[in-house]
Design an enzyme around this catalytic site. Structure first.
Site, short mmCIF file in Angstrom:
data_model
loop_
_atom_site.label_atom_id
_atom_site.label_comp_id
_atom_site.label_asym_id
_atom_site.label_seq_id
_atom_site.Cartn_x
_atom_site.Cartn_y
_atom_site.Cartn_z
CG HIS A 1 -3.62 7.49 0.45
ND1 HIS A 1 -2.97 6.40 1.01
CD2 HIS A 1 -4.41 6.99 -0.51
CE1 HIS A 1 -3.38 5.31 0.41
NE2 HIS A 1 -4.26 5.64 -0.52
CD GLU B 1 -2.85 1.11 2.45
OE1 GLU B 1 -3.14 0.01 2.95
OE2 GLU B 1 -3.30 2.19 2.85
CG ASP C 1 0.94 -16.57 10.89
OD1 ASP C 1 0.20 -15.82 10.23
OD2 ASP C 1 0.61 -17.71 11.26
CE LYS D 1 -6.07 -1.32 5.71
NZ LYS D 1 -5.12 -0.52 4.93
#
Ligand code: MEV
Length: 443
Positions: A396, A86, A299, A283
């Site tokens: 962004h 991202e 993981d 998130k």
């Protein structure tokens, strides 16, 4: 189009797998083979290594591997390796690191490192009778039966910390658990924990069968349902925090330090009370955590599951970070439950993982927990800082610009033009397309 099932796919060679897929699913278009092949590594040993990490492998799936420098963590200056697709995650981390570097940096505390696992079983017996048998016989037998398995771990300072019998019969008829806690030192310990638990299952079976206080009917009712670690590790937890005087909390968006602190704190409070916001807030935290988790060969599904279970532990999903403003001091912190390893698993196998760990100064598992919590906190700081000041899209979209330009097939020269063009403007998809068309028409 109807497809037919395939028999023995795993036994086909890589080429035969690809041939079958192209014929069955891709209209026999061989150009797709090119796409797969261009990601094969020219170094046959490295390619084989990657193929053997997983099953039915036909290619490699690359992820960008970036560096967020200038992280001052517990007095050590680190450059964090981040594997993430991202745009703007690495830039945000770097910006937050720079913001805090001259304010004492990030401080961390390991609160606990206990990991958990269960043998889930069904037994139609009076709970107190089972508890008595557990206290006076079974518990000791479980430790004895796992002595071989735990030997190396005990030598390294870890092992099984405790085993308890848990009565779950109020939730499910005849349902009990052997709940064990473990210290797995520098390894994530999944295989170690599961091996111990599987032995518990066997020992439980043998001991119940040989126990004279149980009737034959009771013995026959025993069913070992499963032996498995829990990825919810609320007692394997680290705190990372930053703090400074409000007068030092200077943001460059033009608002006062007090206003910035108040707006920031209110954004955290909203995430604490509103699950819809908390999900996005967390998130964003996991953007930072997972990128380092992946770069260090751990993981990320386990760390995600654990973080979200923890965020919901009191029955309502909430923020993983918290903020206070007291006596002119701004304080922002995260309590992150996370179980990771720096030995075992991919850590000794994947060359880039070895690089990441070397870059981080070969951290212990506890040090890595600290780094991960810092990465999550930094990411959250950067996101909230943008959200309560300029809005998220400004930064962004700037980072996303290259994705849009690559989709349009822009040349390097055109890309340079856009960097200058958007220097003082917010990037929008529409504006990029319009300017791109103008540019192409001009030329
Ligand atoms: C995007 O990946 C993450 C954010 O939405 C996090 C947040 O809103 O706090 C920017």
């Amino acid at each position: 189009m109807n497809h037919s099932p395939v028999e023995g796919f795993s036994k086909l060679s890589k080429q035969r797998k690809i041939d079958w897929l192209i014929k069955e699913y891709l209209n026999d278009d061989r150009s797709y083979e090119q796409i797969l092949q261009q990601y094969w590594n020219g170094d046959a040993t490295l390619q084989k290594l990657h193929e053997e990490f997983s099953e039915n492998t036909i290619s490699n799936f690359y992820m960008p591997y970036g560096i967020a420098p200038n992280f001052l963590i517990d007095g050590k200056l680190l450059a964090l390796p981040m594997a993430v697709e991202e745009s703007s995650v690495v830039a945000a981390a770097s910006k937050a690191a720079k913001f805090w570097i001259d304010k004492g940096g990030f401080k961390t505390t390991i609160i606990n490192t206990k990991k958990l696992g269960h043998t889930h079983f069904i037994l139609n017996v009076e709970p107190h009778k089972l508890q008595h048998f557990f206290n006076f016989k079974l518990k000791k037998k479980l430790f004895e039966a796992t002595e071989e398995i735990t030997k190396n771990m005990r030598n390294r300072g870890g092992g099984i910390l405790n085993i308890r019998l848990i009565d779950k019969t109020a939730d499910l008829e005849n349902y009990f658990q052997l709940k064990a806690s473990f210290d797995t030192v520098d390894s994530m310990g999944a295989n170690f924990i599961n091996s111990c638990l599987e032995q518990f299952g066997k020992t439980l079976k043998e001991e119940v069968a040989n126990e004279e206080v149980f009737t034959q009917e009771e013995k026959d009712s025993l069913q070992i349902v499963m032996n498995i670690l829990s990825n919810f590790t609320p007692d394997c937890i680290v705190r990372a925090e930053v703090s400074c005087k409000i007068e030092d909390l200077k943001d460059d968006s033009g608002i006062s330090n007090e206003e910035f602190a108040t707006k920031f704190k209110r954004a955290v409070t909203i995430a604490e009370i509103e699950p819809f916001r908390a999900t996005t807030h967390n998130k964003g935290i996991m953007n930072g955590v997972d990128a380092v988790v992946i770069a260090t060969g751990n993981d990320f599904r386990a760390t995600e599951a654990c973080a979200h279970a923890y965020a919901a532990k009191d029955g309502k999903y909430t923020s993983l970070t918290h903020c206070t403003i007291d006596d002119g001091i701004f304080r922002f912190w995260i309590d992150l439950p996370i179980s990771v390893g720096v030995v075992g698993g991919l850590t000794n196998l994947h060359p880039l993982v070895k690089f990441s760990l070397a870059l981080l100064g070969k951290p212990s598992a506890q040090e890595l927990m600290s780094i991960l919590a810092v990465s999550g906190l930094a990411q959250n700081f950067a996101a909230l800082r943008s959200l309560v000041t300029t809005g998220i899209q400004k930064g962004h979209m700037k980072m996303h610009l290259f994705n849009i330009l690559n989709q349009l097939g822009a040349t390097e020269e055109e890309k340079n033009h856009f960097v200058t063009y958007f220097k003082d403007k917010t990037v929008t998809h529409h504006e990029v397309i319009t300017e791109f068309n103008n540019l192409r028409n001009k030329n």
